[in-house]
Design an enzyme around this catalytic site. Structure first.
Site, PDB file in Angstrom:
ATOM      1  CB  CYS A  28      -0.897   0.029   1.235  1.00 35.31           C
ATOM      2  SG  CYS A  28      -2.111  -1.294   1.269  1.00 35.31           S
ATOM      3  CD  GLN A  29       0.566   6.343  -3.396  1.00 38.89           C
ATOM      4  OE1 GLN A  29      -0.544   6.026  -3.801  1.00 38.89           O
ATOM      5  NE2 GLN A  29       1.266   7.307  -3.941  1.00 38.89           N
TER       6      GLN A  29
END
Length: 138
Positions: A47-48
């Site tokens: 996930c960013q």
């Protein structure tokens, strides 16, 4: 809240700015995430933004419990959407629900950055893998 109600609410929004605001509002309504679980054990890779997910299985009711937290407002909204779909569902229901078709029905993925889409896919994969493990263990 149900997946169908989410679809209706998204349809009532006049544009994507309004939909983003609705998504953020949903994220603000997520139940409080336990501070004891804001650690690497619950952190989702890929996930960013930083996302913590506690997706546990209740053997007595044979359903999943879902709680999550993110440091990004839009991602918290995405987590709220996933909670609507997966919380209190059986492992079979989790795997059988066509989450991608549901996202298409609200035209969500075309309005997310590639990084957010990749992170959302990582979260869904983690949830579905957990459901598979439960089914295999039954």
């Amino acid at each position: 809240m149900t997946p169908d109600k989410i679809v209706r609410n998204f349809a009532r929004c006049s544009d994507w700015e309004e939909r983003y605001l609705y998504l953020i509002e949903l994220g603000e309504k997520l139940p409080k995430y336990p501070s004891s679980k804001v650690n690497d054990e619950y952190l989702i890779a890929g996930c960013q933004s930083r996302v913590w997910l506690d997706f546990s299985y209740d053997h007595a009711s044979q359903t999943f419990m879902f709680s999550a937290l993110s440091d990004a407002a839009i991602v918290k909204g995405l987590l709220a959407l996933l909670r609507v779909v997966y919380h209190d569902q059986t492992a079979v229901d989790v795997l059988n629900y066509d989450i991608r078709a549901w996202f298409e029905s609200i035209d969500l993925k075309s309005h997310l950055t590639p990084g957010r889409t990749q992170g959302l896919d990582a979260i869904i994969e983690d949830i579905q893998n957990t459901a598979r493990v439960v089914i295999e263990g039954q």
